[in-house]
Design a protein around this motif. Sequence first.
Motif, PDB file in Angstrom:
ATOM      1  N   MET A 129      27.474  89.267  68.701  1.00  0.00           N
ATOM      2  CA  MET A 129      28.445  88.986  69.751  1.00  0.00           C
ATOM      3  C   MET A 129      28.839  87.516  69.800  1.00  0.00           C
ATOM      4  N   MET A 130      28.108  86.662  69.107  1.00  0.00           N
ATOM      5  CA  MET A 130      28.308  85.225  69.237  1.00  0.00           C
ATOM      6  C   MET A 130      28.955  84.633  67.988  1.00  0.00           C
ATOM      7  N   THR A 131      29.721  83.583  68.205  1.00  0.00           N
ATOM      8  CA  THR A 131      30.346  82.862  67.104  1.00  0.00           C
ATOM      9  C   THR A 131      29.317  81.926  66.481  1.00  0.00           C
ATOM     10  N   PRO A 132      29.555  81.462  65.237  1.00  0.00           N
ATOM     11  CA  PRO A 132      28.639  80.495  64.631  1.00  0.00           C
ATOM     12  C   PRO A 132      28.438  79.250  65.503  1.00  0.00           C
ATOM     13  N   ALA A 133      29.485  78.839  66.195  1.00  0.00           N
ATOM     14  CA  ALA A 133      29.368  77.663  67.069  1.00  0.00           C
ATOM     15  C   ALA A 133      28.432  77.945  68.239  1.00  0.00           C
ATOM     16  N   GLN A 134      28.512  79.171  68.781  1.00  0.00           N
ATOM     17  CA  GLN A 134      27.630  79.538  69.890  1.00  0.00           C
ATOM     18  C   GLN A 134      26.193  79.649  69.416  1.00  0.00           C
ATOM     19  N   LEU A 135      25.997  80.227  68.224  1.00  0.00           N
ATOM     20  CA  LEU A 135      24.650  80.338  67.680  1.00  0.00           C
ATOM     21  C   LEU A 135      24.042  78.961  67.450  1.00  0.00           C
ATOM     22  N   ALA A 136      24.863  78.007  67.047  1.00  0.00           N
ATOM     23  CA  ALA A 136      24.370  76.652  66.803  1.00  0.00           C
ATOM     24  C   ALA A 136      23.876  76.001  68.085  1.00  0.00           C
ATOM     25  N   GLN A 137      24.345  76.509  69.238  1.00  0.00           N
ATOM     26  CA  GLN A 137      23.919  75.967  70.523  1.00  0.00           C
ATOM     27  C   GLN A 137      22.652  76.634  71.040  1.00  0.00           C
ATOM     28  N   SER A 138      22.148  77.626  70.310  1.00  0.00           N
ATOM     29  CA  SER A 138      20.980  78.387  70.748  1.00  0.00           C
ATOM     30  C   SER A 138      19.737  77.510  70.786  1.00  0.00           C
ATOM     31  N   PRO A 139      18.806  77.811  71.697  1.00  0.00           N
ATOM     32  CA  PRO A 139      17.510  77.117  71.664  1.00  0.00           C
ATOM     33  C   PRO A 139      16.740  77.530  70.421  1.00  0.00           C
ATOM     34  N   ARG A 140      15.775  76.736  70.005  1.00  0.00           N
ATOM     35  CA  ARG A 140      14.962  77.038  68.828  1.00  0.00           C
ATOM     36  C   ARG A 140      13.492  76.909  69.182  1.00  0.00           C
ATOM     37  N   PRO A 168      14.100  72.126  68.836  1.00  0.00           N
ATOM     38  CA  PRO A 168      15.131  71.287  68.227  1.00  0.00           C
ATOM     39  C   PRO A 168      16.539  71.831  68.451  1.00  0.00           C
ATOM     40  N   GLY A 169      16.669  72.859  69.281  1.00  0.00           N
ATOM     41  CA  GLY A 169      17.971  73.467  69.556  1.00  0.00           C
ATOM     42  C   GLY A 169      18.779  72.677  70.561  1.00  0.00           C
ATOM     43  N   LYS A 170      19.871  73.306  71.002  1.00  0.00           N
ATOM     44  CA  LYS A 170      20.821  72.642  71.907  1.00  0.00           C
ATOM     45  C   LYS A 170      20.744  73.127  73.347  1.00  0.00           C
ATOM     46  N   GLN A 171      19.969  74.192  73.585  1.00  0.00           N
ATOM     47  CA  GLN A 171      19.833  74.755  74.925  1.00  0.00           C
ATOM     48  C   GLN A 171      18.357  74.829  75.300  1.00  0.00           C
ATOM     49  N   PRO A 172      18.035  74.904  76.605  1.00  0.00           N
ATOM     50  CA  PRO A 172      16.635  75.001  77.040  1.00  0.00           C
ATOM     51  C   PRO A 172      15.948  76.231  76.458  1.00  0.00           C
ATOM     52  N   LEU A 173      14.692  76.055  76.053  1.00  0.00           N
ATOM     53  CA  LEU A 173      13.895  77.122  75.455  1.00  0.00           C
ATOM     54  C   LEU A 173      12.939  77.698  76.490  1.00  0.00           C
ATOM     55  N   GLU A 174      12.893  79.030  76.569  1.00  0.00           N
ATOM     56  CA  GLU A 174      11.968  79.711  77.476  1.00  0.00           C
ATOM     57  C   GLU A 174      11.137  80.708  76.682  1.00  0.00           C
ATOM     58  N   LEU A 175       9.818  80.596  76.777  1.00  0.00           N
ATOM     59  CA  LEU A 175       8.931  81.538  76.096  1.00  0.00           C
ATOM     60  C   LEU A 175       8.870  82.843  76.874  1.00  0.00           C
ATOM     61  N   PRO A 191       4.022  76.776  78.919  1.00  0.00           N
ATOM     62  CA  PRO A 191       4.784  75.650  79.452  1.00  0.00           C
ATOM     63  C   PRO A 191       6.043  76.133  80.154  1.00  0.00           C
ATOM     64  N   PRO A 192       6.560  75.356  81.092  1.00  0.00           N
ATOM     65  CA  PRO A 192       7.842  75.702  81.710  1.00  0.00           C
ATOM     66  C   PRO A 192       8.956  75.542  80.684  1.00  0.00           C
ATOM     67  N   THR A 193      10.174  75.660  81.135  1.00  0.00           N
ATOM     68  CA  THR A 193      11.324  75.520  80.245  1.00  0.00           C
ATOM     69  C   THR A 193      11.231  74.228  79.425  1.00  0.00           C
ATOM     70  N   ILE A 194      11.415  74.370  78.108  1.00  0.00           N
ATOM     71  CA  ILE A 194      11.345  73.212  77.214  1.00  0.00           C
ATOM     72  C   ILE A 194      12.769  72.767  76.905  1.00  0.00           C
ATOM     73  N   GLN A 195      13.098  71.567  77.296  1.00  0.00           N
ATOM     74  CA  GLN A 195      14.451  71.054  77.132  1.00  0.00           C
ATOM     75  C   GLN A 195      14.733  70.718  75.665  1.00  0.00           C
ATOM     76  N   PRO A 196      16.005  70.685  75.261  1.00  0.00           N
ATOM     77  CA  PRO A 196      16.357  70.347  73.877  1.00  0.00           C
ATOM     78  C   PRO A 196      15.739  69.020  73.436  1.00  0.00           C
ATOM     79  N   SER A 222      10.984  84.719  72.715  1.00  0.00           N
ATOM     80  CA  SER A 222      11.638  83.633  73.448  1.00  0.00           C
ATOM     81  C   SER A 222      13.134  83.912  73.484  1.00  0.00           C
ATOM     82  N   ASN A 223      13.895  82.987  74.031  1.00  0.00           N
ATOM     83  CA  ASN A 223      15.353  83.123  74.026  1.00  0.00           C
ATOM     84  C   ASN A 223      15.986  82.468  72.805  1.00  0.00           C
ATOM     85  N   ASP A 224      15.185  82.210  71.768  1.00  0.00           N
ATOM     86  CA  ASP A 224      15.692  81.747  70.479  1.00  0.00           C
ATOM     87  C   ASP A 224      16.324  82.947  69.771  1.00  0.00           C
ATOM     88  N   LEU A 225      17.637  82.925  69.606  1.00  0.00           N
ATOM     89  CA  LEU A 225      18.345  84.059  69.031  1.00  0.00           C
ATOM     90  C   LEU A 225      18.111  84.209  67.535  1.00  0.00           C
TER      91      LEU A 225
END
Length: 257
Positions: A129-140, A168-175, A191-196, A222-225
């Motif tokens: 559902m996501m564009t390559p640009a959106q995927l690049a913004q995903s948390p890692r 190392p992603g662009k959005q907050p990471l949640e386990l 840990p709580p939300t891990i920021q980029p 996690s929310n790492d796509l």
Amino acid sequence: MKHIASLLIFCLLALGVRAQGVMKFEKDTHDFGKVPEGTMATYEFKFKNTGNQPIIIANVQASCGCTTPDWTKTPVLPGKSGIIKAMYSSAGRPGIFNKTVTVTSNASTPSAVLTIKGDVVTKSEMKTMMTPAQLAQSPRLVLDRNVHNFGKMESGQQAVAKFTVKNPGKQPLELGMITSQCNCIGYKAVPPTIQPGQSAVVEILYAQRQTGQMSDMATLTSNDLNGDVKITLKATVVRDLNAGSMVKESGAVVPFK
């Protein structure tokens, strides 16, 4: 005089009735939209006490075990704000969800119902559902290592391994959840939300009851796509670690050295 006294009593009673806290929420429904399966969908409902007495929250009850609530535990004074946090575990629950949490307090409206909803989809579906640009913004989710060897440990002992998680992603990471076939691996501290660009430590419990050379795999969601992460925990599990314990080695019984 009787009329004046009655009027005074009536006014005092009326003031007493109006002397209550009023819980005013910014909104009572939150739609998460599309939620990647395995993540913990979390939202904080914020409210303000617009009344003239402190508000004390007695309880917050979720409509199902898949939703975990948390809330402001201290009295919320007039003019101050508090939160009701609702957390929905999406692991193993694909599809549309609509859940409620009921807030009980001493406010003028003693019971309030809040709603969370959304649609849990697999990560592969999210990626389509996501564009390559959106995927690049995903948390890692990147671990400092994927294997931990405890060495020698006792059967049933709860050993703890600490892993460093980096985003190392662009959005907050949640386990999300941690799962294993042995059902002997779980979180001790998440840990709580891990920021980029930030890192945090996650503590993982290992409580293997079988003896011998053990190697068990667990999956961290996690929310790492880009996908989930797997770790392997190893150990030589014995029945007793006491110095005088006897174990079988090569068919002979010898003490630990």
